[in-house]
Design a protein around this motif. Structure first.
Motif, short mmCIF file in Angstrom:
data_model
loop_
_atom_site.label_atom_id
_atom_site.label_comp_id
_atom_site.label_asym_id
_atom_site.label_seq_id
_atom_site.Cartn_x
_atom_site.Cartn_y
_atom_site.Cartn_z
N THR A 15 2.54 9.05 -5.82
CA THR A 15 3.06 10.62 -5.77
C THR A 15 4.09 10.82 -6.31
O THR A 15 4.06 12.24 -7.02
CB THR A 15 3.17 10.79 -4.23
OG1 THR A 15 2.55 10.91 -3.09
CG2 THR A 15 3.93 12.34 -3.63
N ASP A 47 0.96 -1.24 -0.41
CA ASP A 47 0.17 0.19 -0.02
C ASP A 47 0.55 1.49 -0.47
O ASP A 47 0.74 1.93 -0.95
CB ASP A 47 -0.77 0.42 1.16
CG ASP A 47 -2.08 -1.32 1.43
OD1 ASP A 47 -2.27 -1.83 0.07
OD2 ASP A 47 -2.25 -1.00 2.40
N GLU A 102 2.63 1.31 -3.87
CA GLU A 102 1.61 2.65 -4.42
C GLU A 102 1.19 3.60 -4.31
O GLU A 102 1.56 3.86 -4.88
CB GLU A 102 0.22 1.24 -4.61
CG GLU A 102 0.42 0.27 -5.16
CD GLU A 102 -0.36 -0.13 -4.51
OE1 GLU A 102 -1.84 0.19 -4.05
OE2 GLU A 102 -1.15 -1.91 -4.60
N ASP A 103 1.21 4.04 -3.22
CA ASP A 103 1.30 5.48 -2.52
C ASP A 103 1.94 6.52 -2.97
O ASP A 103 2.42 7.36 -3.91
CB ASP A 103 0.59 5.69 -1.57
CG ASP A 103 -0.80 5.24 -1.01
OD1 ASP A 103 -1.79 5.11 -2.06
OD2 ASP A 103 -0.68 5.43 0.51
N TRP A 104 3.17 6.00 -2.38
CA TRP A 104 4.69 6.93 -3.85
C TRP A 104 4.94 6.91 -4.79
O TRP A 104 5.05 8.24 -4.84
CB TRP A 104 5.42 6.25 -2.66
CG TRP A 104 7.50 6.69 -3.13
CD1 TRP A 104 7.89 6.63 -2.77
CD2 TRP A 104 8.49 5.01 -3.98
NE1 TRP A 104 8.76 7.84 -3.05
CE2 TRP A 104 9.27 6.52 -4.21
CE3 TRP A 104 7.75 4.50 -4.42
CZ2 TRP A 104 10.58 5.63 -4.79
CZ3 TRP A 104 8.74 4.19 -5.39
CH2 TRP A 104 10.27 4.79 -5.49
#
Length: 393
Positions: free
Chosen positions: A56, A48, A51-53
């Motif tokens: 961004t 998770d 994926e966010d990294w």
């Protein structure tokens, strides 16, 4: 479960390093590899975060905000690795430490995450505005404070230039800057200087029979010694008795002090006026010193007593509002010598400074060096003569 995974359609890699319990993630954007630790031991949590990294990073890439070059923080780190080592012995330790504080307190928090090419003249101007609007002490920083911060900024960028991280230096000059105001360093006029040493002499008489007599005598002789030698306070602080000789000067046929000076300019030499001899003789008679003893052993050179006398006599500030300090005794020496007609080049050598510095900051002698006969000259008017045309031809 394998130690490597590919997610986001093969654009993000999750893996574990040898001897590390945390999952790492990496991706390739704009021709550069980006890596970061998820700080998670669970694969699900690491996935998770990865994926966010990545999302961004991709958003910053599309917005043109993704830094793929060396940042200011990295250049500042390299600068600080070099600066204390290269300048060791050449720069005052306090001056070096102030550079470190300017970096940590202002420059890195503002520029740290920026790529070096992003630091443009416009960004630097925004920094000046930010500093004025966010001063920790309520008022805007002084011009000298801002100047020193820009000096450190320039040195960091020069470090980046030397290492090939930057192609050119941006223009860091102050826009809209008017010509600097001409100011003269605080000094004592002849009348004020007489008022000062009269007050110190009066204090000596008032301290007779008390335990404060020695300090009052030292202060009185210190004022006379400094105003007749032109030494800087730091030079006087390091002065030992073996550095001073009482001699009869061959050129002037006067008894003076010859002083070997150690200070901000290294080793230099000074010849005093006759007015410094008796104060020094009193110091020697009073203290019976060894050759290696300091002439003025007090760390702050009688700062508190000196300031108290200035306040009592109304001499703490000059007419322009500048505060007088023990440094003002050096300025007084220079100005009084020049007012007496001394050669400015000889004064510069004797004070271990330059003619340019004296002309810029010590202007008390200007009215004495102006030649009214050269200024108020009147050119004789030539009368035109009628010429006969026949004579010319």
């Amino acid at each position: 479960m394998p130690a490597k995974h590919v997610i986001m359609g093969g654009k993000v890699h999750l893996y574990k390093r040898t001897r590390s319990k945390y999952w790492q993630c990496s991706t390739f954007l704009q021709g550069k590899n980006f890596r970061v630790s998820t700080k998670k031991t669970s694969f699900a949590e690491a996935k998770d975060i990865a994926e966010d990294w990545y999302l961004t990073l991709r958003g910053k890439s599309r917005a043109g905000e993704l830094v793929t070059e060396k940042t200011f923080a990295e250049a500042a780190e390299q600068f600080w690795r070099e600066y204390p080592v290269i300048t060791q012995g050449d720069r005052n330790e306090i001056y070096v430490e102030m550079h470190r504080r300017r970096l940590d307190k202002y420059l890195i928090p503002y520029f740290g995450k920026m790529g070096l090419s992003q630091i443009t003249p416009g960004v630097v101007q925004e920094y000046r505005i930010w500093r004025r609007e966010n001063s920790l002490r309520g008022g805007p920083p002084a011009r000298s404070t801002m100047h020193q911060e820009i000096v450190v900024l320039r040195q960091v960028l020069k470090t980046a230039l030397r290492h090939g991280w930057l192609t050119h230096l941006p223009d860091l000059s102050m826009p809209y800057k008017s010509a600097g105001k001409i100011t003269h360093r605080a000094w004592f006029s002849p009348e004020e200087y007489k008022q000062l040493y009269t007050a110190t002499r009066r204090r000596v008489k008032a301290r007779q029979g008390t335990r404060h007599l020695g300090s009052a005598q030292q202060l009185h002789d210190f004022v006379l010694f400094m105003a007749n030698t032109g030494l800087r306070p730091d030079e006087a602080r390091h002065l030992e008795h073996r550095d001073i000789q009482i001699v009869q000067d061959l050129d002037s046929d006067e008894i003076i002090l010859e002083i070997e000076v150690r200070g901000k300019r290294g080793v230099g030499f000074c010849k005093s006026t006759t007015g410094a001899v008796k104060p020094y003789q009193r110091i020697v008679k009073r203290n019976n010193p060894k050759p290696t003893d300091l002439v003025f052993p007090q760390k702050n050179l009688y700062r508190d007593m000196f300031n108290n006398i200035l306040k009592e006599e109304g001499l703490k500030h000059d007419r322009d509002g500048q505060q007088r300090t023990t440094y003002s005794l050096r300025h007084t020496y220079i100005c009084l010598r020049l007012m007496e007609g001394a050669d400015i080049y000889q004064i510069a050598k004797n004070c271990r400074t330059s003619v340019e510095m004296i002309e810029k900051y010590y202007a008390a002698h200007i009215k004495n060096t102006l030649d009214a006969s050269a200024i108020n000259v009147k050119r004789k008017r030539k009368l035109s003569k009628n010429v006969d045309i026949e004579e010319v031809t």
